[in-house]
Design a protein around this motif. Sequence first.
Motif, PDB file in Angstrom:
ATOM      1  N   ARG A  21      32.792 -13.173 -42.350  1.00 40.21           N
ATOM      2  CA  ARG A  21      31.475 -13.716 -42.655  1.00 40.21           C
ATOM      3  C   ARG A  21      30.422 -12.643 -42.399  1.00 40.21           C
ATOM      4  O   ARG A  21      30.590 -11.775 -41.529  1.00 40.21           O
ATOM      5  CB  ARG A  21      31.193 -14.960 -41.821  1.00 40.21           C
ATOM      6  N   ALA A  22      29.354 -12.696 -43.142  1.00 43.12           N
ATOM      7  CA  ALA A  22      28.317 -11.673 -43.065  1.00 43.12           C
ATOM      8  C   ALA A  22      27.022 -12.253 -42.523  1.00 43.12           C
ATOM      9  O   ALA A  22      26.649 -13.387 -42.854  1.00 43.12           O
ATOM     10  CB  ALA A  22      28.077 -11.057 -44.442  1.00 43.12           C
ATOM     11  N   GLY A  23      26.333 -11.473 -41.700  1.00 44.00           N
ATOM     12  CA  GLY A  23      25.015 -11.864 -41.241  1.00 44.00           C
ATOM     13  C   GLY A  23      23.989 -11.686 -42.352  1.00 44.00           C
ATOM     14  O   GLY A  23      24.255 -11.053 -43.386  1.00 44.00           O
ATOM     15  N   SER A  24      22.800 -12.214 -42.130  1.00 48.43           N
ATOM     16  CA  SER A  24      21.772 -12.169 -43.172  1.00 48.43           C
ATOM     17  C   SER A  24      21.224 -10.763 -43.398  1.00 48.43           C
ATOM     18  O   SER A  24      20.511 -10.521 -44.374  1.00 48.43           O
ATOM     19  CB  SER A  24      20.623 -13.111 -42.802  1.00 48.43           C
ATOM     20  N   GLY A  25      21.583  -9.823 -42.514  1.00 50.04           N
ATOM     21  CA  GLY A  25      21.141  -8.443 -42.691  1.00 50.04           C
ATOM     22  C   GLY A  25      22.087  -7.614 -43.538  1.00 50.04           C
ATOM     23  O   GLY A  25      21.957  -6.379 -43.588  1.00 50.04           O
ATOM     24  N   VAL A  26      23.016  -8.297 -44.225  1.00 49.54           N
ATOM     25  CA  VAL A  26      23.991  -7.609 -45.079  1.00 49.54           C
ATOM     26  C   VAL A  26      23.686  -7.938 -46.533  1.00 49.54           C
ATOM     27  O   VAL A  26      23.524  -9.111 -46.892  1.00 49.54           O
ATOM     28  CB  VAL A  26      25.434  -8.028 -44.733  1.00 49.54           C
ATOM     29  N   THR A  27      23.647  -6.898 -47.368  1.00 53.39           N
ATOM     30  CA  THR A  27      23.423  -7.084 -48.801  1.00 53.39           C
ATOM     31  C   THR A  27      24.568  -6.450 -49.570  1.00 53.39           C
ATOM     32  O   THR A  27      24.868  -5.261 -49.377  1.00 53.39           O
ATOM     33  CB  THR A  27      22.104  -6.422 -49.248  1.00 53.39           C
ATOM     34  N   PHE A  28      25.219  -7.264 -50.408  1.00 53.55           N
ATOM     35  CA  PHE A  28      26.351  -6.763 -51.187  1.00 53.55           C
ATOM     36  C   PHE A  28      25.881  -6.203 -52.532  1.00 53.55           C
ATOM     37  O   PHE A  28      24.763  -6.450 -52.971  1.00 53.55           O
ATOM     38  CB  PHE A  28      27.370  -7.878 -51.421  1.00 53.55           C
ATOM     39  N   GLY A  29      26.798  -5.449 -53.167  1.00 53.90           N
ATOM     40  CA  GLY A  29      26.510  -4.912 -54.494  1.00 53.90           C
ATOM     41  C   GLY A  29      25.878  -3.542 -54.479  1.00 53.90           C
ATOM     42  O   GLY A  29      25.273  -3.126 -55.469  1.00 53.90           O
ATOM     43  N   GLY A  30      26.039  -2.797 -53.371  1.00 54.94           N
ATOM     44  CA  GLY A  30      25.453  -1.468 -53.283  1.00 54.94           C
ATOM     45  C   GLY A  30      26.296  -0.413 -53.980  1.00 54.94           C
ATOM     46  O   GLY A  30      27.421  -0.666 -54.419  1.00 54.94           O
ATOM     47  N   PRO A  31      25.773   0.808 -54.107  1.00 51.90           N
ATOM     48  CA  PRO A  31      26.484   1.877 -54.810  1.00 51.90           C
ATOM     49  C   PRO A  31      27.686   2.376 -54.017  1.00 51.90           C
ATOM     50  O   PRO A  31      27.694   2.327 -52.781  1.00 51.90           O
ATOM     51  CB  PRO A  31      25.424   2.970 -54.944  1.00 51.90           C
TER      52      PRO A  31
END
Length: 705
Positions: free
Chosen positions: A279-289
């Motif tokens: 599970r990911a915290g809200s400070g994680v954003t997927f779809g990066g380079p």
Amino acid sequence: MTAVCCAAVIAAAGAGLSGTAYAAENLPPVQPLVQDLTTGSKACASGEDRPYVSTPPTLRAVLNDPEEDNQPAEANLVKGEFEAWWTDAAGSEQRRTYTSYETLSGSPQQWRMPEDVPADTVVSWHVRANDGTTTSAWSSEGDGHVCEFVVDDVSPDRPVVTSPDYPEDEISDGVGVYGSFTMDSPSPDVVEYRYNFIGGPYGTARPDEPGGPATIRFLPLEGRPDYLSVRAVDRSGRSSPTTTYWFRVKDGRAPVAHWKLDDPAGSTGAAAEAGTAARAGSGVTFGGPAPRGADTGATAALNGSSHAYLTPGVPAVDTAGTFAVSAWVRPAQTDRTMTVASQDAGGTAAFRLGLTSRDSGPAWSFALGDAHVSGGAPETGEWAHLLGLYDAETGTARLYVNGHAVGTGAEATPTGTSGAFQIGRARSGDQYHARWHGDLGDVRVHDRVVVPAEVADMAYRTPELLGHWSLETATDGASPEQTDGAPLRLGDGAAIHRSPSSTCIPDLDPDCAYVPPALVGDGHLTLDGGTGHAVAEGPVVDTGDSFTLGVVVRLADAEPAHPMTVLSQAGEHTDAFKVRYEPSQHQWQLVMPERDEPGAPETVVSHIEPADGGEGSGHRLAVVYDDATDTVKLFLDGYTNDRATGTVPNGWRSSGALQIGRGQVGDGWGEYLHGDVDEVQAYAGALKDSRIGGLGWGTNPCLEC
């Protein structure tokens, strides 16, 4: 007056004339010392320590005579009287003697024992010195002792090899997994086993007791058929026939936990290729380079806040045993300590892989218990592959950066853990700290040794072809790129030379003019050395990252009058790199300034090679800059060497266009090339050394090989 008195008077008279007194009587030789005696190559010993030899040995002794015996310029000579004895099978004593030739005092004396010395019999020997007048005491007298030996003329039996981990002729697990092999000869006097695997390691194993078995541990590095070759050696040095034990090793088993972190944008967790989803915290954003050329499609960005983490909520591996953890990482800052991965162990972290900030600058780090390994130079916004390894077999923690071991392996004492695996943070008391700020991808956890070749493969970034100009044709002053990319624009003094469409023989046909063939294929670029050049549209390679360039070049002059540049790419004030010929040193050189400043320090690597003089097929030059290891290499016709390899601490990004045939000189262009150029190739990424030989032949080398 007696003769003795007369001799004494004469000696005294001589002493009065010369100031030196000489002995009137001969002194006996010195008793040979046991430490100066050898049986073959083995020290003199007796009893349980007596040596065993495979053939009747050569006995050796160093014998001495007092120097006071000598007259001026008189040689001090001594010979050895050897004596050996044993009891034969009938109970009778046998004795052999030998007197050596006279040699200088202090020189070795020797006796090659006769062939009738019996096997499996204790033979004793001693020696004394003889100066031609008197003899010394035997070496066995007083504080000395006899020397003994036994001839063993029977070789040991072939050893038997067994392995519970790698059964013979079976396929077993696997690369990175230690296994045991036991070697045991039926012979009771075996003292060591000499062994080797295919390609190594080579070693010696000794049993706890003579005649007993010996066990070794082995770490397979490749998935393939292999063998263990073993010979037993007895105490006399005799060797058995060789036993060859064949087994087959599987490829290394897959990770026990694996998160690619390439989940779609907007995801709230990371799917698991192995293990439990995180599970990911809200400070994680997927779809990066993703890092260019790496075997991963996307990454996750962590913003460094208290919500920037991922966790499966369970342990990923038992940290008391062997394990490895790895990831692709790109820090958004390097001025603070940050965690890539860790695993909880009560109120602390069992291990921590990440970045450490210190007074001397940032460094990649792997901490396990009290052990810390660090190295490498993290750079903000730059990708790196990290792998931390703990080998429980050796008790050593290691760190790999971009496929290469860094720092010094440290002895570690880990503890088992049942806490949760963490991505992007590390436990400290009742809180987490050292949170990651930047991008992460392809997090893997193994429960075995990840061997160096696997580490290199995981960190390898397949180079990407940026441009390939064959320089066989030109239309409207532009020579096309092979994959329909931007062409090279030809300047004044540059032209495409074409191979003749038909052949003729000038000696037979007066109307025939000889036209030389192209360097490669049907054409090449010819430059006049005054203004001739070609230029690409913009900076072809990113000189701040790894890159590879290849070119074929032939100089028109046998003795060029000035330096000439074949390839360059400029910044605002100087060239980021320049491949040139320096005639004063007869060298092809690669020049890379450390900064985009006039007069900045330069790294220069080179090959010595005479100029072509317009003849021959030219030379294939290649430049490889590996930003991951901060190394640069210049290849000449597929080869490099220490002189052609250097260090560039931090490559800088140039903004100028790729130039063929000229370089920056002061405020303008200069070092124009007089000669021919062909097959210009450019890649993002560092081509492997084994692939460089494929450049310059009209095709592109295999990038995945």
